[in-house]
Design a protein around this motif. Structure first.
Motif, PDB file in Angstrom:
ATOM      1  N   ASN A 192       0.823  -1.211   0.000  1.00  0.00           N
ATOM      2  CA  ASN A 192       0.000   0.000   0.000  1.00  0.00           C
ATOM      3  C   ASN A 192       0.854   1.257   0.000  1.00  0.00           C
ATOM      4  O   ASN A 192       0.489   2.271  -0.606  1.00  0.00           O
ATOM      5  CB  ASN A 192      -0.933   0.006   1.207  1.00  0.00           C
ATOM      6  CG  ASN A 192      -2.095  -0.951   1.043  1.00  0.00           C
ATOM      7  OD1 ASN A 192      -2.418  -1.342  -0.077  1.00  0.00           O
ATOM      8  ND2 ASN A 192      -2.726  -1.339   2.129  1.00  0.00           N
ATOM      9  N   LYS A 193       1.992   1.212   0.698  1.00  0.00           N
ATOM     10  CA  LYS A 193       2.874   2.371   0.748  1.00  0.00           C
ATOM     11  C   LYS A 193       3.412   2.708  -0.640  1.00  0.00           C
ATOM     12  O   LYS A 193       3.374   3.872  -1.072  1.00  0.00           O
ATOM     13  CB  LYS A 193       4.028   2.107   1.713  1.00  0.00           C
ATOM     14  CG  LYS A 193       5.017   3.263   1.811  1.00  0.00           C
ATOM     15  CD  LYS A 193       6.182   2.911   2.722  1.00  0.00           C
ATOM     16  CE  LYS A 193       7.205   4.048   2.757  1.00  0.00           C
ATOM     17  NZ  LYS A 193       8.358   3.713   3.614  1.00  0.00           N
ATOM     18  N   VAL A 194       3.919   1.694  -1.345  1.00  0.00           N
ATOM     19  CA  VAL A 194       4.447   1.916  -2.699  1.00  0.00           C
ATOM     20  C   VAL A 194       3.350   2.408  -3.630  1.00  0.00           C
ATOM     21  O   VAL A 194       3.545   3.342  -4.417  1.00  0.00           O
ATOM     22  CB  VAL A 194       5.080   0.616  -3.247  1.00  0.00           C
ATOM     23  CG1 VAL A 194       5.488   0.777  -4.712  1.00  0.00           C
ATOM     24  CG2 VAL A 194       6.286   0.224  -2.412  1.00  0.00           C
ATOM     25  N   MET A 195       2.170   1.807  -3.539  1.00  0.00           N
ATOM     26  CA  MET A 195       1.057   2.190  -4.400  1.00  0.00           C
ATOM     27  C   MET A 195       0.620   3.625  -4.118  1.00  0.00           C
ATOM     28  O   MET A 195       0.353   4.413  -5.038  1.00  0.00           O
ATOM     29  CB  MET A 195      -0.114   1.229  -4.188  1.00  0.00           C
ATOM     30  CG  MET A 195      -1.293   1.484  -5.107  1.00  0.00           C
ATOM     31  SD  MET A 195      -2.480   0.111  -5.059  1.00  0.00           S
ATOM     32  CE  MET A 195      -2.920   0.091  -3.320  1.00  0.00           C
ATOM     33  N   GLN A 196       0.547   3.989  -2.830  1.00  0.00           N
ATOM     34  CA  GLN A 196       0.141   5.343  -2.463  1.00  0.00           C
ATOM     35  C   GLN A 196       1.134   6.375  -2.989  1.00  0.00           C
ATOM     36  O   GLN A 196       0.734   7.394  -3.566  1.00  0.00           O
ATOM     37  CB  GLN A 196       0.040   5.446  -0.942  1.00  0.00           C
ATOM     38  CG  GLN A 196      -0.418   6.817  -0.445  1.00  0.00           C
ATOM     39  CD  GLN A 196      -0.324   6.917   1.079  1.00  0.00           C
ATOM     40  OE1 GLN A 196       0.582   6.376   1.697  1.00  0.00           O
ATOM     41  NE2 GLN A 196      -1.261   7.619   1.679  1.00  0.00           N
ATOM     42  N   GLN A 197       2.414   6.127  -2.816  1.00  0.00           N
ATOM     43  CA  GLN A 197       3.429   7.072  -3.290  1.00  0.00           C
ATOM     44  C   GLN A 197       3.379   7.213  -4.811  1.00  0.00           C
ATOM     45  O   GLN A 197       3.518   8.322  -5.340  1.00  0.00           O
ATOM     46  CB  GLN A 197       4.818   6.601  -2.847  1.00  0.00           C
ATOM     47  CG  GLN A 197       5.054   6.722  -1.344  1.00  0.00           C
ATOM     48  CD  GLN A 197       6.408   6.165  -0.926  1.00  0.00           C
ATOM     49  OE1 GLN A 197       7.050   5.430  -1.668  1.00  0.00           O
ATOM     50  NE2 GLN A 197       6.846   6.510   0.275  1.00  0.00           N
TER      51      GLN A 197
END
Length: 588
Positions: A192-197
């Protein structure tokens, strides 16, 4: 566990009804093999048609009755689980909203997103499963075992022997799976972190042609999630075959024992054998269900722990924010005395022994190099962070004296990074004061020097703004954010370098308009055209106050200030000379 019981306790009446209905359904199900033995022994073997019709009809009727009760129980279980999930998710969101920056920085944004969505869903599903099958499956095993022992203890003894082995195995499995599923949720956080960024920086990624790099990053994290999930699920699913092997082995031993009893001339009947085997099959199904429940409990337990972590680290602000419903009027006199501050998880002092004062209604310009602590000074006033040492007072009272909502309702804040929301122009301005009238919205827009621009938009104040204001220029977004702060008519206005995209004339009109308001203004800026107009200028360097005074005083006593002033004047003259129109106007 306290969090779980606190939210579930709100629906205890519905929980009781759901469980009572489940128990009725269970009673009927446990009685059915006994009815089947009656159909066989008293009807089929004895050749009594009336017994077949009587017990067969009773078996059919109770099956339909149990089906209806099961549907009703599912309805109440769903009602409880959905409302439980709603309340937990809402409370968690409100908790996150009230967090100080100190607390918020302990979690990654993607992790909070996972906890409020996926983790809450896991716990919500466990609540539904708990009322429908989590209690029903063990009770079905126990009651089926009792009924089997009552019918023929010699056959059912094999089931009794297998029980301790299964209990130890399933207990160990639940503890082990809890740890594994906790790791899975952490891997989901990373995805989720990679996708959000990536989604937030999609334009920059495309401009720099970094799509392939971002795809590889996402693939790497996604592969880690897949591998960990597959490994965990393989381990979790091993429980079902082991349970089936053990119980089916018991059934084979029971059939072998039944054969021996029949050959020995025992009075055992065909109906008894069928009933005991039927109970064994029900136990098999229930134990398979229990292995699934164990996995569900393990996953829900890991998720509940992650939710509890958020509630546990939430500081006293949550209680304090609700402590007083009274509003308070501030004059806006601000004083810093020996304030020191270090960001959480940092070893470097951001502010060291910072002391200054701003009188009510004054404009204080704060200057300094990047990273000198200007933004940190502003963030300490509304208590986004707490000072490590020293005292910050507003109207001669420490900021801790005020409840958070009292303090922040008197402050208008425009951050350095402008954030606008999807909606109309009016909605974005009214976001600063939800009950603002149309006239108040227009007044704030005029003060922020954005009204003329708004009325030229296709639908004026009803024009839709894209996410983050993508259809507006930098200067328009800054002025719209300033209008959002001004609409609440604050006693204290904090402007964090939010006029950088404005030209000198627009900024002059803006400061003139703000000057007519009876509010204290702290403005972070790098423009000398602003500091000249300020009542006082604060020079900050490396987290320390170097000088404070008026423009004239600093020109006399601060060599750093004079260098900045001369540098900017030189750039202005160079810009004027390279502009043909300006050169003609300024030529002698």
């Amino acid at each position: 566990m306290q969090t779980f019981t606190r939210f579930l306790g709100r629906y205890k009446a519905y929980v009781v009804v759901a469980i009572m209905l489940m128990l009725i359904e269970l009673t009927v199900e446990v009685a059915q093999p006994l009815m089947m033995s009656k159909v066989i022994d008293e009807g089929i073997v004895a050749g009594n048609v009336n017994s077949i019709l009587l017990w067969g009809g009773l078996l059919l009727g109770t099956t339909i009755f149990a089906f209806a009760i099961g549907i009703l129980s599912s309805f109440y279980s769903a009602h409880v689980s959905q409302n439980f999930g709603f309340d937990l998710r809402q409370s968690l969101y409100e908790c996150i909203q009230r967090m100080s920056y100190n607390t918020f920085s302990k979690f990654q944004e993607a992790s909070l997103l996972t906890r409020i969505s996926n983790d809450v869903n896991q716990v919500q599903n466990a609540v539904f499963m708990g009322m429908r099958i989590m209690l029903r499956a063990p009770l079905l095993v126990i009651t089926s075992l009792i009924m089997a022992l009552a019918l023929n203890a010699k056959l059912a003894i094999y089931l009794l022997i297998a029980f301790p082995i299964l209990a130890i195995f399933l207990g160990w499995l639940m503890v082990r799976n809890n740890k594994l599923f906790h790791i899975v949720q952490q891997k989901l956080d990373q995805v989720n972190k990679v996708m959000q960024q990536s989604l937030m920086s999609v334009r920059l990624i495309r401009v720099f042609g970094r799509m392939s790099h971002e795809n590889n990053q996402f693939q790497h994290k996604n592969e880690q999630l897949r591998a960990r999930t597959v490994a965990t699920m393989i381990f979790a699913e091993l429980s079902n075959p082991i349970v089936l092997i053990l119980i089916n082995s018991c059934i084979l031993f029971m059939l072998w024992a039944a054969r021996n009893q029949i050959q020995a001339g025992s009075s055992i009947t065909v109906g008894e054998i069928v009933a005991v085997v039927n109970y064994a099959m029900r136990i098999t199904g229930a134990l398979s269900m229990i292995s699934m429940i164990v996995n569900g409990i393990a996953r829900a337990s890991a998720s509940m722990q992650r939710v509890d972590e958020v509630f546990a680290v939430a500081d006293s602000e949550q209680t304090e924010a609700k402590a007083s419903a009274d509003s308070v009027h501030m004059e806006g006199d601000i004083c810093f005395s020996g304030v020191c501050f270090t960001y959480p998880e940092s070893n470097m002092n951001t502010l060291s022994d910072v002391s200054f004062q701003v009188k009510s209604g004054q404009l204080l310009a704060i200057m300094g190099a990047t990273g000198s602590g200007k933004t940190s000074i502003l963030q300490l006033i509304p208590r986004m962070y707490h000072a490590d040492a020293g005292v910050i007072t507003i109207d001669q009272k420490p900021v801790e004296h005020y409840a958070l909502h009292q303090l922040r309702m008197n402050i208008g804040y425009v951050p350095q990074e402008i954030m606008l929301f999807s909606g109309t122009v009016a909605d974005n301005i009214r976001w600063g004061k939800l009950d603002a009238t149309d006239d108040e919205v227009v007044e704030a827009a005029k003060l922020a020097q954005i009204h003329d621009t708004i009325i030229e938009l296709p639908q004026g104040y009803d024009t839709m703004i894209g996410q983050k204001g993508v259809n507006l220029s930098g200067g328009q977004k800054q002025r719209l954010s300033i209008a959002r702060a001004l609409v609440r008519k604050p006693a204290i206005l904090l402007l964090d370098d939010c006029t950088s995209a404005l030209d000198v004339e627009t900024e002059r009109r803006l400061l003139d308009a703000i000057g007519e308001l009876s509010c204290t203004v702290l403005l972070v800026t790098q423009k000398m055209s602003t500091t000249v107009r300020a009542d006082s200028v604060l020079i900050v360097d490396d987290g320390k106050v170097m000088k404070q005074g008026t423009h004239e005083e600093l020109m006399l006593h601060s060599s750093l200030y004079r260098k900045i002033y001369q540098s900017q004047r030189g750039k202005e003259r160079e810009a004027a000379w390279t502009n043909p129109t300006t050169r003609e106007l300024t030529a002698p």
